[in-house]
Design an enzyme around this catalytic site. Structure first.
Site, PDB file in Angstrom:
ATOM      1  N   LYS A 240       0.854  -1.196   0.000  1.00 60.72           N
ATOM      2  CA  LYS A 240       0.000   0.000   0.000  1.00 60.72           C
ATOM      3  C   LYS A 240       0.889   1.246   0.000  1.00 60.72           C
ATOM      4  O   LYS A 240       1.516   1.586   0.992  1.00 60.72           O
ATOM      5  CB  LYS A 240      -0.922   0.056   1.224  1.00 60.72           C
TER       6      LYS A 240
ATOM      7  N   GLU B  13       9.982   1.566  10.221  1.00 57.78           N
ATOM      8  CA  GLU B  13      11.127   2.455   9.956  1.00 57.78           C
ATOM      9  C   GLU B  13      10.568   3.863   9.956  1.00 57.78           C
ATOM     10  O   GLU B  13       9.743   4.182   9.111  1.00 57.78           O
ATOM     11  CB  GLU B  13      11.743   2.150   8.590  1.00 57.78           C
TER      12      GLU B  13
ATOM     13  N   CYS C  77      14.181  11.080   5.430  1.00 61.14           N
ATOM     14  CA  CYS C  77      14.190  10.660   6.843  1.00 61.14           C
ATOM     15  C   CYS C  77      15.545  10.939   7.485  1.00 61.14           C
ATOM     16  O   CYS C  77      15.626  11.242   8.671  1.00 61.14           O
ATOM     17  CB  CYS C  77      13.833   9.188   6.946  1.00 61.14           C
TER      18      CYS C  77
ATOM     19  N   GLU D 235      10.499  16.633  13.751  1.00 59.73           N
ATOM     20  CA  GLU D 235      10.865  16.389  12.358  1.00 59.73           C
ATOM     21  C   GLU D 235      10.009  17.292  11.463  1.00 59.73           C
ATOM     22  O   GLU D 235       8.792  17.148  11.418  1.00 59.73           O
ATOM     23  CB  GLU D 235      10.625  14.920  12.004  1.00 59.73           C
TER      24      GLU D 235
HETATM   25  P1  NAD Z   1       2.915   8.653   7.353  1.00 59.83           P
HETATM   26  O1  NAD Z   1       3.223   7.922   8.602  1.00 59.83           O
HETATM   27  O2  NAD Z   1       1.902   9.726   7.405  1.00 59.83           O
HETATM   28  O3  NAD Z   1       2.365   7.633   6.235  1.00 59.83           O
HETATM   29  C1  NAD Z   1       3.134   6.525   5.820  1.00 59.83           C
HETATM   30  C2  NAD Z   1       2.196   5.468   5.275  1.00 59.83           C
HETATM   31  O4  NAD Z   1       1.352   5.041   6.338  1.00 59.83           O
HETATM   32  C3  NAD Z   1       1.267   5.956   4.163  1.00 59.83           C
HETATM   33  O5  NAD Z   1       1.098   4.921   3.221  1.00 59.83           O
HETATM   34  C4  NAD Z   1      -0.024   6.210   4.893  1.00 59.83           C
HETATM   35  O6  NAD Z   1      -1.179   6.095   4.081  1.00 59.83           O
HETATM   36  C5  NAD Z   1      -0.003   5.122   5.942  1.00 59.83           C
HETATM   37  N1  NAD Z   1      -0.814   5.407   7.130  1.00 59.83           N
HETATM   38  C6  NAD Z   1      -1.074   6.611   7.694  1.00 59.83           C
HETATM   39  N2  NAD Z   1      -1.878   6.455   8.764  1.00 59.83           N
HETATM   40  C7  NAD Z   1      -2.122   5.118   8.874  1.00 59.83           C
HETATM   41  C8  NAD Z   1      -2.892   4.334   9.777  1.00 59.83           C
HETATM   42  N3  NAD Z   1      -3.587   4.869  10.791  1.00 59.83           N
HETATM   43  N4  NAD Z   1      -2.898   2.993   9.616  1.00 59.83           N
HETATM   44  C9  NAD Z   1      -2.204   2.427   8.598  1.00 59.83           C
HETATM   45  N5  NAD Z   1      -1.487   3.118   7.702  1.00 59.83           N
HETATM   46  C10 NAD Z   1      -1.438   4.454   7.843  1.00 59.83           C
HETATM   47  O7  NAD Z   1       4.292   9.147   6.785  1.00 59.83           O
HETATM   48  P2  NAD Z   1       4.561   9.990   5.477  1.00 59.83           P
HETATM   49  O8  NAD Z   1       4.155  11.398   5.729  1.00 59.83           O
HETATM   50  O9  NAD Z   1       4.004   9.268   4.304  1.00 59.83           O
HETATM   51  O10 NAD Z   1       6.159   9.877   5.355  1.00 59.83           O
HETATM   52  C11 NAD Z   1       7.032  10.704   6.010  1.00 59.83           C
HETATM   53  C12 NAD Z   1       7.646   9.979   7.201  1.00 59.83           C
HETATM   54  O11 NAD Z   1       8.324   8.811   6.755  1.00 59.83           O
HETATM   55  C13 NAD Z   1       8.705  10.822   7.881  1.00 59.83           C
HETATM   56  O12 NAD Z   1       8.531  10.732   9.272  1.00 59.83           O
HETATM   57  C14 NAD Z   1      10.015  10.154   7.461  1.00 59.83           C
HETATM   58  O13 NAD Z   1      11.088  10.355   8.343  1.00 59.83           O
HETATM   59  C15 NAD Z   1       9.595   8.733   7.390  1.00 59.83           C
HETATM   60  N6  NAD Z   1      10.527   7.943   6.584  1.00 59.83           N
HETATM   61  C16 NAD Z   1      11.345   7.061   7.231  1.00 59.83           C
HETATM   62  C17 NAD Z   1      12.268   6.311   6.508  1.00 59.83           C
HETATM   63  C18 NAD Z   1      13.135   5.282   7.182  1.00 59.83           C
HETATM   64  O14 NAD Z   1      13.661   4.423   6.489  1.00 59.83           O
HETATM   65  N7  NAD Z   1      13.309   5.336   8.486  1.00 59.83           N
HETATM   66  C19 NAD Z   1      12.356   6.469   5.126  1.00 59.83           C
HETATM   67  C20 NAD Z   1      11.506   7.384   4.503  1.00 59.83           C
HETATM   68  C21 NAD Z   1      10.589   8.115   5.241  1.00 59.83           C
END
Ligand code: NAD
Length: 500
Positions: A192, A268, A303, A402
């Site tokens: 997803k 992650e 990230c 962040e």
């Molecule tokens: P997010 O947590 O808002 O969303 C990530 C994914 O989770 C999306 O597909 C979203 O639809 C889904 N999601 C959101 N709420 C959910 C729920 N209640 N239940 C299930 N799924 C849900 O994050 P984002 O804004 O898409 O991405 C940015 C974040 O990702 C930043 O915090 C960044 O640091 C992190 N990130 C981490 C890494 C790593 O490897 N550590 C790499 C890239 C990005």
């Protein structure tokens, strides 16, 4: 003669691109069960590219049934690893062959410069799939050192059905980091993507089928986190949940995974990485340029972004000037122009979130040294100038939270101990860097930094050969390298009695 891939080329190609807009379950291209959709908006100019299926529990049920049936049939899970390898290599070849198309979809969907999509995202995705494919027929299981009257086999079984929920900042790469090892080890997968960047995941699903990965083994559903993501996290017939995204959602998913069927859940998450510059850095000009790229690359939506620049007070004034000069060379531009180094923020909400952090920085007492404003408003897209705050205290909101945008916080320090204390004074622990020519200091400081990746005299190095992931609230588990394969398998001990 090869085509000249300039701005006009990509703009023209963007106008006649077809956008994938159907989910893939059991090898079939579908709408969502309800038929509902949501608009896929390009942050480059605010135009609606297509409408994407808004999946919910009903679609998840179909995807899980397809994935489970495929897994139990053995059509993938029981193939010799070398056969899975050859299909995954074909998959990687197809991703490479469709590189231009995928790069354009990525850029139009989430706003990153086309030059980065081509130079970073496509090659890294291809390499990840290839690397995992190549790994699986070279890994041996173990025989335990038992008495000769018994045989102890230590083997790894695939988990079964794995759900992968990924973010929007590197949609292809984040997907590849999950599906590469998950598929290589024989699992069935439901991917997803983020609702903000669904296009390339849908294309990946199509290419996987073309590569001969059997129907049901790799399914792609789209939708909002709450509606399409949560039913994956709570499902009783999903064995593994792998997630990349924010720390808040990661924590929530860990709880849901535990409360449902204790599915193996690996998250992650975010970061607030320190980049420490000592006065004996090898070359301040190089360090300043790398510090600017370390925060402004991918619009700061990284990230591991080096969002906290810790500089020794004796060189701070001079060094910050160099960073600002480097920032000035990274002004926002048209993401379809290969010359652009800073593209659009992923959407209006993210732009406004970042602008509101900039206001918090100003009202909190930090010194705004450059940027701090929206740019290219007439395009209808969502752009922010590279922003540097000086005289930041590590307790300030902009140093603790962040921001996920092109905003750098500069913090001065006087001693090595102080630098380490500031660096570690964060909920996160994803990455850290230090710049010094003192070998003993390089070892001393890097050992004390509580981070999953530490870089000495450069920023943001990485490869498939090394694990990537975070300490503390940056997550658990690791992506990349052979260590990542562990997440997708269960360790089994089989005892055979040879004495009967
Ligand atoms: P997010 O947590 O808002 O969303 C990530 C994914 O989770 C999306 O597909 C979203 O639809 C889904 N999601 C959101 N709420 C959910 C729920 N209640 N239940 C299930 N799924 C849900 O994050 P984002 O804004 O898409 O991405 C940015 C974040 O990702 C930043 O915090 C960044 O640091 C992190 N990130 C981490 C890494 C790593 O490897 N550590 C790499 C890239 C990005």
């Amino acid at each position: 003669m090869s085509e000249i891939k300039n701005k006009a080329f990509w703009q023209e190609k963007a106008q006649r691109t077809e956008f994938p807009n159907q989910i893939i379950i059991n090898g079939e291209f579908k709408s969502s069960v309800t038929g509902e959709t949501f608009p896929c908006v390009s942050p480059i100019d605010g135009r609606v590219l297509t409408n994407i299926p808004a999946c919910n529990q009903a679609d998840v049920e179909l995807a899980v049934t397809a994935a489970r049936n495929a897994f139990e049939s053995g059509c993938w899970s029981e193939l010799p690893p070398g056969v899975r390898k050859s299909k995954l290599l074909k998959f990687a070849d197809l991703i490479q062959k469709h590189g231009d198309e995928l790069a354009l979809l990525e850029t139009l969907d989430m706003g990153k410069p086309i030059g980065d999509s081509l130079a970073v995202d496509i090659p890294a995705t291809v390499r990840c799939i290839r690397w995992n494919a190549e790994a699986v027929d070279k890994i041996y299981d173990e025989v335990a050192p038992t008495s000769p009257k018994e045989l102890g086999l230590v083997t790894r079984d695939p988990l079964g059905v794995v759900a992968a929920i990924v973010p929007w900042n590197f949609p292809l790469i984040m997907a590849a980091w999950k599906i590469g090892p998950a598929l290589a080890t024989g699992n069935s997968v439901i991917l997803k993507p983020s609702e903000k960047s669904p296009l390339t995941a849908l294309k990946l699903g199509e290419l996987a089928l073309e590569a001969g990965i059997p129907a049901g083994v790799f399914n792609v559903i789209t939708g909002l986190g709450k509606e399409a993501g949560e039913p994956l996290a709570t499902h009783m017939d999903i064995d593994g949940l792998v997630f990349t995204g924010s720390t808040a959602v990661g924590k929530h998913l860990l709880a849901l995974g535990a409360q449902s069927n204790m599915k193996r859940t690996f998250v992650e998450c975010g970061g607030k990485s320190p980049n420490i510059v000592f006065p004996d850095a090898p070359d301040l000009d190089t360090a300043a340029k790398a510090s600017a790229v370390g925060i402004f690359f991918n619009q700061g939506e990284v990230c591991t972004a080096g969002s906290r620049l810790l500089v020794h007070n004796s060189i701070k004034k001079e060094f910050v000037e160099k960073v600002i000069n480097a920032a000035k060379t990274m002004q926002p531009g048209d993401p379809l122009d290969p010359e652009t180094s800073l593209g659009a923020m992923v959407d209006k909400a993210q732009m406004q979130r970042v602008l509101s952090y900039i206001e918090t920085g100003k009202s909190g007492g930090a010194t705004l040294s450059c940027g701090g404003v929206q740019a290219l408003e007439k395009t209808g897209g969502f752009y922010i100038e590279p922003t540097v705050f000086d005289n930041v205290d590590n307790k300030m909101t902009i140093a603790q939270e962040e921001i996920f945008g092109p905003v750098l916080s500069v913090i001065g320090f006087d001693t090595e101990e102080e630098a380490i204390a500031i660096a570690n004074d964060t909920d996160y622990g994803l990455a850290a860097a230090l710049w010094t020519t003192d070998l003993a200091r390089a070892h001393r400081v890097s050992r004390k930094l509580r981070a999953g990746s530490v870089w000495v005299n450069y920023y943001d190095a990485g490869d498939m050969t090394a694990p990537f992931g975070g300490f503390k609230q940056s997550g658990n588990g690791r992506d990349k390298s052979l260590h990542a394969l562990e997440k997708y398998t269960e360790l089994k001990a089989t005892w055979m009695n040879l004495d009967y």
